[in-house]
Design a protein around this motif. Structure first.
Motif, PDB file in Angstrom:
ATOM      1  N   LEU A 101      28.937  12.105   7.409  1.00 55.98           N
ATOM      2  CA  LEU A 101      28.128  11.150   8.178  1.00 55.98           C
ATOM      3  C   LEU A 101      26.699  11.153   7.669  1.00 55.98           C
ATOM      4  N   ILE A 137      24.648   7.755   6.677  1.00 58.54           N
ATOM      5  CA  ILE A 137      23.410   7.334   7.350  1.00 58.54           C
ATOM      6  C   ILE A 137      22.258   7.209   6.374  1.00 58.54           C
ATOM      7  N   GLN A 196      22.697   4.662   2.528  1.00 62.87           N
ATOM      8  CA  GLN A 196      23.448   3.465   2.854  1.00 62.87           C
ATOM      9  C   GLN A 196      23.608   2.575   1.636  1.00 62.87           C
ATOM     10  N   PHE A 215      26.263  -0.296   7.450  1.00 63.83           N
ATOM     11  CA  PHE A 215      26.621   0.639   8.514  1.00 63.83           C
ATOM     12  C   PHE A 215      26.292  -0.044   9.844  1.00 63.83           C
ATOM     13  N   TRP A 241      26.335  -1.468  13.871  1.00 67.62           N
ATOM     14  CA  TRP A 241      26.147  -0.867  15.190  1.00 67.62           C
ATOM     15  C   TRP A 241      27.477  -0.423  15.795  1.00 67.62           C
ATOM     16  N   ARG A 249      28.546   2.853  14.297  1.00 71.97           N
ATOM     17  CA  ARG A 249      27.736   3.971  14.786  1.00 71.97           C
ATOM     18  C   ARG A 249      28.215   4.402  16.171  1.00 71.97           C
ATOM     19  N   SER A 253      25.134  16.294  11.134  1.00 67.07           N
ATOM     20  CA  SER A 253      25.770  15.143  10.470  1.00 67.07           C
ATOM     21  C   SER A 253      26.479  15.531   9.194  1.00 67.07           C
ATOM     22  N   LEU A 273      21.887   8.519  14.344  1.00 70.24           N
ATOM     23  CA  LEU A 273      22.616   7.256  14.312  1.00 70.24           C
ATOM     24  C   LEU A 273      21.740   6.090  14.772  1.00 70.24           C
ATOM     25  N   GLY A 277      18.392   6.262  11.936  1.00 67.53           N
ATOM     26  CA  GLY A 277      18.630   6.314  10.495  1.00 67.53           C
ATOM     27  C   GLY A 277      17.710   7.277   9.786  1.00 67.53           C
ATOM     28  N   VAL A 286      20.291  -1.489  13.791  1.00 64.88           N
ATOM     29  CA  VAL A 286      20.569  -1.202  15.190  1.00 64.88           C
ATOM     30  C   VAL A 286      19.859  -2.223  16.084  1.00 64.88           C
TER      31      VAL A 286
END
Length: 729
Positions: free
Chosen positions: A481, A485, A488, A494, A496, A499, A528, A594, A597, A633
């Motif tokens: 993960l 994150i 990218q 990536f 929403w 996540r 992560s 998440l 970032g 996000v």
């Protein structure tokens, strides 16, 4: 050394070997009989003069050639009258000059010509083994016995090749098939005209039997035949019953189409004797090499020509003095060879025992006894865990090739491998070699053997017989993960939704560990980098080396502080008491990762905000939350949805562990947010003292220290009246 001794042995043996010498003339003929005529020896049963031969077929006439004045022997029988070229008692053959059959190509059709030699009723036979059928000139010729064709040869006229040298052009030769019990006593030659014969009106075809060893030097041109008219021919002789054969002759049965089966005698001297086996006591002469031999008179068969099955016997006397170096050489060679083989065998045995002993030592040092204790107590589900051998893992990872490395960390290196059944696996080769810390490694086996959850990486087995132990996991293909994150890929956004889904899966896995397992388990290192993603980007929690299981009535573990900066619960750091809420704090940091970032530790931020947790809390308290969120996000997530999850993360990061939600509550709230995002109704007024602990030294260990500073904010929080403690670098 062994090769030198073997070579010395061979040289010594060859030096002792010599061909037997010929016996004196008196051992080869009857008394008062001539032994030679010209350059040809005449041994009995052949003879010159009355009473010197076995019977009239073996009578030899020694006459003088008028033109040359030299003596020449002839077989004296009126039916034969053939010039005798050689007699071999050893091979029981004679060579004579035989007439050559010829055919004029100008004649029509075919022509059959019989040689003037007729062996019918004689002791002589045409040797099919020692002779070749030869055709010179043009056309086809067949060697026949009655209606049977024994050889067939065709040559083509070509004036470009006037000399013999290419089979098929002006010349042809072929062997005569032979058997051990069938011989020729008559033959005839059948000629066939060449189809192009009318273009060579003066050509003539010649056909004859020729002794093999004369073949290379008797004729060089076809036209030489007209002047020679004879060719050397090999004949066998067989003594018949009633010929007063000596005691050194053996009965042998032969077959002839005309005569049927009949008995001949094959005569030869016994080993280590020589002479004439056809004479009474003719083999009493001992070979020279064995006459005065005080040791062993050895012999061997020496083939003159293996394809003709002709050989002679060579003798050598090996005395004790001369045998000593050979025995010594053989003994030393054999002893050295046995010593070498024994040493190699002993080395392999010792090496194998050493490897077994070393593997046992490694097994014990790597926690094998502890694992056996856990198995016996029922803590390890051994049916789910395979014990791999070192060879299996070496083969799976190509001897732990550097190109197979998937990742490296404080606990070890992870390699990609493939088992013999085709399964792709991840092999974690531990860096722990100290016995005092090996319990951490075995603990991971114990923990994972009890877990069966779709969002927790599966343990397939372990290997304890190497210097550093190894664990074998299911292979998770899409990395961590942390990589997703912070690295990218623009081609793979990536989103929403992804996540939120990953957050729900990780929270569910932790809730399973805390409250669903038969024995609660604390992970103690949630971050992560320990969350893997499979090919469908489903989360898999990994790395249980620091995990601990506790009894149901326990509320915390008192341990030495260990963990990863940026994720470590400050309350745990102060009290050394790890609770399930410590895992909640670490999950809160992952949840902030998440959302924002950003990395858990960032040296470019102000000193008091280097920790992502501190940076996030201050941003919330100062109403700057949307300034630090990831752009995707903000773009894809609903404001109320984002604020609800942010407030959940804020609660997870509470200094007071008792005020943090449980992982089960976190999971339920995240699931509810995904199904029906609620409106955000939390008052965002924070009037409290935020106390921030900042790390002074490097990696967290016994020498690490923190300093405490408290920041005053004019805003108050309606949700939490307790001070918040954040971990910053």
């Amino acid at each position: 050394m062994i090769m030198k001794l073997g070579l010395l042995l061979i040289i010594s043996f060859l030096c002792l070997t010599a061909k037997a010498s010929s016996p004196p003339d008196e051992y080869m003929v009857k008394p008062n009989c001539r032994y030679r005529c010209g350059n040809v020896t005449i041994p009995f049963p052949f003879g010159i003069g009355d009473s010197c031969y076995l019977n009239v077929w073996y009578s030899v006439n020694c006459s003088i050639n008028i033109s040359s004045g030299a003596e020449k022997p002839f077989l004296n029988h009126t039916k034969l009258n053939l010039e005798l070229l050689n007699v071999s008692l050893e091979h029981r053959t004679v060579e004579v000059n035989s007439p050559i059959a010829s055919y004029d190509q100008r004649q029509e059709g075919s022509n059959t010509s019989r040689p003037s030699i007729d062996l019918d009723k004689s002791p002589f036979l045409f040797s099919r083994l020692d002779n070749m059928f030869v055709v010179l000139g043009c056309g086809q010729a067949k060697l026949m016995d009655h209606e049977n064709v024994w050889a067939d040869c065709t040559s083509i006229c070509n004036h470009s090749y006037p000399a013999q040298g290419r089979n098929g052009l002006n010349f042809c030769q072929t062997p005569i098939p032979s058997t051990d019990s069938y011989y020729l006593n008559n033959y005839r030659v059948s000629f066939t005209r060449d189809c192009e014969g009318n273009n060579y009106s003066n050509s003539t075809t010649h056909a004859f039997l020729l002794a093999r060893h004369w073949f290379s030097h008797i004729f060089t041109k076809p036209e030489d035949i007209t002047s020679v008219k004879y060719a050397p021919l090999s004949l066998l002789w067989k003594t018949k019953s009633g010929d007063n054969a000596s005691s050194d002759c053996n009965r042998i049965a032969y077959y002839n189409p005309m005569m049927g089966f009949y008995v001949h005698y094959s005569c030869s001297c016994p080993l280590r004797h020589e002479g004439n086996p056809y004479l009474h006591k003719g083999c009493d002469h001992v070979v020279k090499e064995c006459t005065n031999c005080r040791g062993t008179c050895d012999y061997r068969y020496k083939f003159d020509d293996p394809s003709y099955r002709k050989y002679h016997i060579e003798y050598s006397c090996i005395t004790k003095d001369r045998l000593r170096p050979i025995i010594l050489g053989v003994s030393i060679s054999g002893g050295s060879l046995l010593l070498l083989l024994g040493s190699i065998g002993l080395y392999k045995v010792v090496k194998k025992k050493k490897e077994i002993r070393l593997k046992r030592q490694f097994f014990k040092r790597n926690g094998g006894l502890l694992l056996e204790q856990q198995i016996s107590s029922g803590e390890v589900a051994i049916e789910k865990t395979k014990i791999f051998t070192s060879k299996e893992l070496e083969k799976a990872t190509d001897n732990f090739n550097l190109n197979r490395i998937l990742g490296q960390g404080g606990q070890g290196t992870v390699y990609k491998g493939m088992l013999t059944d085709g399964r792709i696996v991840a092999v974690k080769k531990s860096m722990i070699v100290e016995e005092s810390q090996i319990g951490r490694f075995i603990n991971e086996i114990v923990i994972l053997s009890q877990i069966n959850h779709r969002n927790i990486v599966g343990l397939l087995g372990c290997c304890l017989e190497t210097e550093v132990p190894s664990l074998v996991y299911e292979y998770i293909s899409n990395g961590t993960l942390f990589q997703l994150i912070h690295s990218q890929d623009t081609d793979f956004p990536f989103s929403w939704e992804m996540r939120l889904q990953i957050a729900i899966e990780v929270a569910g896995a932790l809730a399973y560990l805390h409250s669903t397992c038969s024995i609660p388990i604390y992970h103690r290192d949630i971050k992560s980098t320990n969350i893997l993603l499979d090919d469908k980007y489903k989360a898999k929690v990994s790395d249980f080396g620091a995990s601990r299981s506790i009894s149901i009535d326990q509320t915390h573990l008192t341990t030495l502080v260990q963990g990863t900066f940026g994720y470590l619960d400050p309350e745990y750091f102060q009290s050394s008491q790890f609770t399930e809420k410590s895992d909640v704090y670490s999950f809160g940091v992952v949840l902030v990762e998440l959302l924002t970032g950003q990395k858990p530790i960032c040296s470019t931020r102000p000193q008091e905000e280097k920790s992502l947790a501190t940076h996030f809390i201050l941003s919330v308290q100062e109403s700057r939350l949307f300034d630090i969120l990831d752009a995707r996000v903000v773009k894809e997530g609903g404001k109320d949805e984002i604020m609800t999850i942010a407030y959940l993360a804020y609660r997870c990061l509470n200094l007071n562990g008792r005020k943090r939600p449980t992982m089960k509550e976190v999971t339920m709230e995240l699931e509810h947010i995904r199904v029906s995002p609620p409106p955000f109704k939390v008052e965002q007024n924070f009037e409290e003292n935020a106390c921030i602990e900042m790390e002074i030294t490097g990696p967290l260990d016994s020498t690490s220290s923190f300093k405490r500073s408290c920041l005053n904010y004019s805003k108050t929080s309606s949700s939490d009246k307790q001070p918040l403690l954040f971990n910053t670098l």
